[in-house]
Write an enzyme that holds these catalytic residues in place. Structure first.
Site, PDB file in Angstrom:
ATOM      1  CB  CYS A  47      10.716  60.979   1.002  1.00 29.06           C
ATOM      2  SG  CYS A  47      10.430  60.209   2.427  1.00 29.06           S
ATOM      3  CB  CYS A  82      10.737  65.235   3.785  1.00 27.54           C
ATOM      4  SG  CYS A  82      10.687  63.714   4.229  1.00 27.54           S
ATOM      5  CE  LYS A 110     -23.792  61.375  28.027  1.00 29.10           C
ATOM      6  NZ  LYS A 110     -23.779  62.508  28.099  1.00 29.10           N
ATOM      7  CG  ASP A 114     -20.965  57.666  21.381  1.00 28.20           C
ATOM      8  OD1 ASP A 114     -21.612  57.734  21.175  1.00 28.20           O
ATOM      9  OD2 ASP A 114     -19.572  57.935  22.391  1.00 28.20           O
ATOM     10  CE  LYS A 128     -26.299  59.158  27.261  1.00 30.75           C
ATOM     11  NZ  LYS A 128     -25.820  59.190  25.427  1.00 30.75           N
ATOM     12  CB  CYS A 151       7.310  63.574   1.697  1.00 31.23           C
ATOM     13  SG  CYS A 151       9.337  64.038   0.899  1.00 31.23           S
ATOM     14  CD  GLU A 178     -32.342  49.284  28.376  1.00 31.43           C
ATOM     15  OE1 GLU A 178     -32.167  50.131  27.151  1.00 31.43           O
ATOM     16  OE2 GLU A 178     -33.500  49.482  29.001  1.00 31.43           O
ATOM     17  CB  CYS A 205      14.249  62.581   2.164  1.00 32.96           C
ATOM     18  SG  CYS A 205      12.918  63.636   1.574  1.00 32.96           S
ATOM     19  CE1 TYR A 248     -31.094  53.714  21.749  1.00 30.13           C
ATOM     20  CE2 TYR A 248     -33.309  54.058  22.883  1.00 30.13           C
ATOM     21  CZ  TYR A 248     -32.402  54.431  21.853  1.00 30.13           C
ATOM     22  OH  TYR A 248     -33.022  55.530  21.176  1.00 30.13           O
TER      23      TYR A 248
END
Ligand code: AMP
Ligand code: ZN
Length: 664
Positions: A426, A402, A308, A114, A112, A420, A110, A405, A221
């Protein structure tokens, strides 16, 4: 009795459509028709509360609030899985178990999934409990939240045992995760990191109505019970499917380790084609009798093994770090990488999230870094290869000003992101804000797209969204890819947006934290931008569902002279900055703070109209009578048990005329 039949029939129909849509992925009716049927059921259930059913399809919208999740012991322990990472690991495992059981061994392979594991109990075909894994012995009862997940059957079909447990993984499909993040970013909030944590976090939300809004799924499952009617894992998966559970079809029976390895290799390569994330494959001895013989170690079954996948990971050089400025002024650091192949695509950039993340990784320009790809759109840097760090490397100092600007950045206490503050000067903020203003859910300006907005700003034709309303065809024709016709359409589209109602204009203004729903609430409460801009913080937080964060942001917005100037200009151009007289005519505060329950059939108005009347006059409609209810509006054929309950709680019952007099 007729009513009960109707209710049962609607429930059955909705159940079937839910199953077609969320389990089989083959809807047979339109969303609209589904919603209509659901509405019909909800109305009937509200009207006849004596037929309440905790597992009715109507319960999927949530609404139950859990303050503290109860701890519940699992009937049988939820074990972990042992992990393997190579062909050799697997062959060792096979050798070990061959010594412990007789006969041939077959395996169910099957995926796995997550996410977050979930243990659900069904009795007489009904979901009675859903509990998180916790420490394996006991977990949290999250039934109210799990009920809102559409692929979890509340009522089973077919020939199921009286009582059993079923285990599965609650996951957030990648597409749904992406959409959730898009919305968050649009609201100026930090995006969620990955689908797995978001899924498990969702299960612990207190308000199940919030959970209902998230596109979670449950993939099953494992069955546990005395009378399952099967003797092996593979068949048990098929049984679960027949009872209405969502069990991915990718599971496969393998007769040898070679076949197991084929399965692993196939999915290692194709995993990114799945709509959800997997982190490996689980291999289980198929025969239940053999499983029993093998038993468990202190923490995991001997009869199962997780394989895994190596996280799709590569290492490459970090060439530079650049900083992007979003429409709300939020700064996002971006890693520019030496281009490298990862999971089938060429990666040139990776997200670095924020200053803390950079400090935590201690990542420096010139470093060799490990890059991983998960559910996010942009891959992320997970670590630095310190062995390869160049001798002359320099500590990364986060920018203080920034990049667009030059304004000094700010970081509010408790927030991860730098901002900013140069709201009106800006460029990326200016462009981003106008792009938001014209977007579909906001002013929905036809004939004007995001790229054109950038061109208009860069050409100096507009500085803020109010300037849009002075654009002429002659001005825009010289722009790239513009012609007479498209220029005319653009100007026409802008003109048409003057009809967009106030609540959407309010959303379009792009006040931080004022999303669509909040804009609606504020528009309804204040009725005009003038009232809103005069509201004090205390006043704002007294509005239903408006918190301090939103209130502060609104105040800040209207504190700016520049913003007020822009709004005056919008007004002058005829943009809707108050509720239209038409919708206002029907709105009052007459029923402010009062909670109504509507029951029965009415003569002069429909139930929907009646509910709208309550809401338009500031009242709230609730579906069930409680001690908080102020009035029950009773029509013909009000359910007797509802009347009884109202009388018992001393709730005032109004007839149709008595109610209408209140609001007319
Ligand atoms: P781990 O958390 O790494 O110990 O792995 C065990 C967990 O994998 C279980 O608790 C399940 O939640 C999850 N899992 C995902 N897919 C499956 C599957 N097909 N069979 C069994 N467990 C699975
Ligand atoms: Zn700036």
């Amino acid at each position: 009795m007729e009513i009960k039949k109707k209710i049962d029939q609607l429930r059955e129909e909705l159940r079937q459509h839910n199953y077609n849509y969320y389990v089989l992925d083959q809807p047979t009716i339109s969303d609209f028709d589904f919603d209509m049927k659901l509405k019909e059921l909800q109305d009937l259930e509200a009207q006849y509360p004596e037929f309440y059913d905790a597992n009715s399809p109507s319960q999927r919208v949530g609404g139950e609030v859990t303050k503290n999740f109860q701890t519940v012991a699992h009937e049988s322990r939820m074990y972990s899985l042992d992990n393997s990472y190579s062909k050799e690991d697997l062959e060792d495992w096979e050798k070990r178990i061959m010594k412990l059981v007789d006969g041939q061994i077959e395996y169910t392979c099957e995926l796995k999934y997550d996410g977050a594991s979930m243990n659900m109990t069904y009795e007489n075909g009904r979901l009675v409990r859903a509990v998180t894994r916790g420490d394996g012995f006991q977990g949290d009862d999250v039934t109210a939240n799990v009920k809102t997940i559409k692929s979890v059957p509340l009522q089973l079909r077919g020939d199921y045992p009286d009582k059993f447990e079923i285990r599965g993984e609650i996951i957030l499909p990648i597409e749904g995760f992406r959409k959730m993040n898009e919305e968050r970013v649009e609201l100026g909030e930090e995006p969620y990191r990955n689908p797995r944590n978001t899924a498990s976090g969702s299960l612990k939300l207190q308000d199940s109505a919030e959970v209902a809004k998230r596109p979670l799924e449950c993939l099953l499952y494992s069955l546990k019970g005395d009378q399952l009617g099967v003797d092996n894992q593979f068949d048990s998966l098929e049984k679960a499917r027949q009872w209405g559970f969502k069990v991915p079809k990718e599971a496969k029976l393998a007769k040898s380790t070679d076949e197991v390895l084929d399965y692993i290799n196939y999915w290692a390569e194709h995993r990114f084609e799945l709509p959800y994330e997997i982190d490996g494959v689980v291999i289980k001895v198929n025969n239940f009798y053999q499983q029993e013989e093998l038993g468990y170690t202190a923490k995991a079954p001997r009869w199962a093994m997780a394989y895994k996948f190596k996280a799709e990971q590569v290492s490459t050089r970090l060439n530079s770090i650049s900083y992007q400025v979003g429409r709300t002024g939020a700064i996002t650091p971006v890693a520019n990488l030496e281009p490298v192949e990862l999971a089938g695509t060429t990666v040139k950039r990776a997200s670095l999230h924020n200053a803390d993340q950079i400090a935590k990784l201690d990542v420096r320009v010139g470093d060799e870094v490990f890059v991983e790809k998960g559910g996010e759109i942009i891959p992320k840097i997970i670590a630095v290869d310190f062995d390869k760090r160049p001798e002359n490397s320099e500590l990364t100092l986060y920018i203080t000003h920034c990049p667009e600007c030059g304004t000094e950045l700010v970081r509010k206490e408790g927030e991860a992101q730098h901002y900013c503050p140069n709201y009106n000067g800006c460029k990326p903020q200016i462009i981003g804000r106008i792009q938001h203003f014209i977007s579909r859910k906001a002013m929905d300006i036809e004939g004007l797209g995001g790229e054109t907005v950038a061109l208009l700003v860069n050409a100096g034709l507009i500085e803020n969204y109010s300037d849009l309303y002075e654009l002429t065809v002659e001005q825009v024709i010289p722009l790239e890819r513009m012609a007479q016709k498209s220029a005319e359409n653009l100007v026409k589209g802008i003109e048409a947006s003057k009809q967009i109602p106030f609540e959407r204009v309010l959303y379009a203004l792009g006040i931080r934290y004022v999303g669509e729903t909040v804009a609606k609430k504020l528009a309804k409460h204040y009725k005009s931008v003038d009232n809103l801009s005069n509201a004090s913080q205390d006043d704002l937080v007294n509005v239903d569902e408006i918190g301090v964060k939103i209130a502060e942001s609104v105040i800040e917005f209207f504190d700016s002279e520049e913003n007020n100037h822009i709004i005056e200009r919008l007004k002058g151009f005829g943009v809707q900055l108050e509720m239209s007289s038409e919708s206002l005519a029907n709105q009052t505060n007459l029923l402010e703070g009062q909670i109504f329950v509507v029951s029965g059939v009415f003569e002069q108005v429909s139930r929907t109209e009646l509910k709208k009347l309550i809401e338009d006059n500031g009242g709230k409609v609730s579906s069930s009578i409680s001690s908080k209810t102020n009035y029950v509006v009773a029509g013909d054929k009000m359910g007797p048990s509802k009347r009884e309950k109202a009388e018992k709680l001393g709730v005032t019952i109004l007839n149709e005329n008595e109610f209408l007099q209140k609001v007319r």
